[in-house]
Design an enzyme around this catalytic site. Structure first.
Site, mmCIF file in Angstrom:
data_model
loop_
_atom_site.group_PDB
_atom_site.id
_atom_site.type_symbol
_atom_site.label_atom_id
_atom_site.label_comp_id
_atom_site.label_asym_id
_atom_site.label_seq_id
_atom_site.Cartn_x
_atom_site.Cartn_y
_atom_site.Cartn_z
ATOM 1 C CB THR A 1 -11.357 8.458 5.100
ATOM 2 O OG1 THR A 1 -12.598 9.140 4.931
ATOM 3 C CG2 THR A 1 -11.542 7.001 4.734
ATOM 4 C CG HIS B 1 -3.630 -7.620 -4.566
ATOM 5 N ND1 HIS B 1 -2.529 -8.142 -3.958
ATOM 6 C CD2 HIS B 1 -4.584 -8.592 -4.507
ATOM 7 C CE1 HIS B 1 -2.782 -9.368 -3.546
ATOM 8 N NE2 HIS B 1 -4.033 -9.670 -3.871
#
Length: 420
Positions: A339, A391
């Protein structure tokens, strides 16, 4: 009387509901088979719904209704012929049906329906947003699309003409939408409520889901784009002459990410229940801002494409996205997202993961900043990079190593072109 029921068709595996955004034909109007009668707004795209038979259209659902797959939208009375259907939209009275004109008037019915059909003066979803933001009354815009429909280009020209001719603004005070969006009295505290579009609701739900269901973190770095800018400047003319498209930053960033992703498959993987799904290819989704919201269509096998192929495909997808022409197939897939908030002036941000992907790269504005190079302070074109990652599947060391690798490839693009 023979009635054909028009029901919401199966659009995609993950789509269970659509919104009837607008009717393209009038209630009671004669429609031909395969002629679009309305538009559906799904979670991913706006789709036209064609008639399954010829006959008189009978509304069942209303504009703005949320309809599950298989719900009844309309009925078509196939016993009504074109000559018996009402041909003049100016005469909405139901008595026109019983006063059917003789067959010799049929040639007049066709041009009337073409020039003054229900689509006449109605903007497409993209055009409607442009007109609302530009505070332009759709009644003042001459549509050049099918059946006189207002296209995105018509809306853009109307807004440009309004800007160049401000004297025409006071001539449309009767438009309620314009009054609702334009402050009349300084210090006014008026409010208004609008139903969220289906795409906006989907975007909201997906963003909240990504925040709540992933262990999302963001790591940052900065990249010196001196060599990339020099490369583009040196070879731009030859690139355009050969491929007919400019060498942009996005294709270079995409190729750098693709190379790093192939080297670090964890960043290119995704969680599938209790399994990790690895990909031996790189499909990069590109965030594109449209009048109706953000879409992220992917370009497949970026690792195998040339720079010109990426630029051509990206240009094609961007045009389709802004015109509301993306198909569901063109929206599927993606193993990683890029993006670019820099086109809007963003200096730094924390992008949100595009589920079920595990990482997203945020590009930002290029700014000249003083940097220390070989003990000397020099001005360099710098960009902050942000990598948001899940994560649960990507360790901190892996995310940092990935972003550093992308930085290295961009600061020495020759190694990228030589696949070193």
């Amino acid at each position: 009387m023979s009635i054909v029921e028009m029901k919401v068709p199966t659009i995609g595996e993950s789509i269970t509901e659509v919104t009837l955004s607008q009717w393209l034909k009038k209630d009671g109007e004669f429609v031909n088979v395969d002629e679009p009668i309305c538009e559906f707004e799904s979670d991913k795209a706006t789709l036209e719904f064609p008639a399954e038979a010829s006959g008189k259209l009978i509304y069942v659902a209303s504009e703005g209704d949320d309809l599950p797959i298989g719900a009844l939208v309309a009925k078509i009375d196939t016993s009504v012929t074109a000559g018996a259907a009402p041909s003049a939209p100016e005469a909405p009275a139901t008595t026109t049906t019983s006063e059917a004109p003789p067959k010799e008037t049929k040639p007049q019915a066709q041009p009337t329906a073409t020039s003054d059909s229900y689509a006449t003066g109605h903007p497409s979803p993209a055009a409607g947003k442009i007109l609302r933001e530009g505070e332009v009354n759709p009644a003042d815009v001459q549509g050049t699309g099918k059946d006189g429909r207002i296209t995105k280009e018509d809306a853009q020209k109307a807004v440009e003409n309004k800007t160049s001719a401000p004297a025409s603004t006071p001539t449309t005070p009767s438009n309620t939408t314009q009054n609702a969006t334009t402050p009349i009295v300084p210090g006014s505290r008026n409010t208004r409520s609008e139903k969220m579009s289906r795409m906006r609701r989907t975007i909201a739900a997906r963003l909240v889901s990504a925040k709540n269901s992933t262990a999302m973190l963001t790591t940052f770095n900065e990249v010196d784009l001196t060599e990339v800018i020099a490369l583009r400047k040196k070879y731009q003319e030859k690139f355009v002459a050969k491929y007919g498209v400019k060498l942009g930053y996005m294709s270079i960033f995409a190729k750098a990410c693709a190379k790093a992703l192939m080297e670090m498959p964890d960043v290119n993987a995704q969680i599938d229940e209790n399994n990790i799904l690895y990909h031996d290819y790189v499909d990069i989704s590109f965030a594109i801002s449209t009048p109706t919201g953000l879409v992220v269509p992917p370009i497949h096998n970026v690792e195998s494409l040339g720079y010109h192929e990426i630029e051509i495909k990206l240009k094609e997808l961007a045009a389709k996205a802004r015109n509301g022409e993306l198909t569901l197939d063109e929206m599927k897939g993606g193993t990683f997202t890029i993006t670019n908030g820099g086109i809007f002036g963003s200096l730094l941000s924390t992008p949100i993961i595009n589920e079920p992907q595990s990482a997203i790269l945020g590009m930002h504005d290029i700014k000249d900043r003083p940097m220390v190079v070989d003990g000397q302070i020099v001005v360099r074109p710098m960009m902050y990079l942000a990598l948001s990652y899940d994560h649960r599947i990507i360790d901190g060391s892996t995310s940092v190593t990935f972003l550093v690798r992308v930085k290295e490839l961009l600061e020495d693009p020759i190694t990228l072109f030589m696949d070193l």
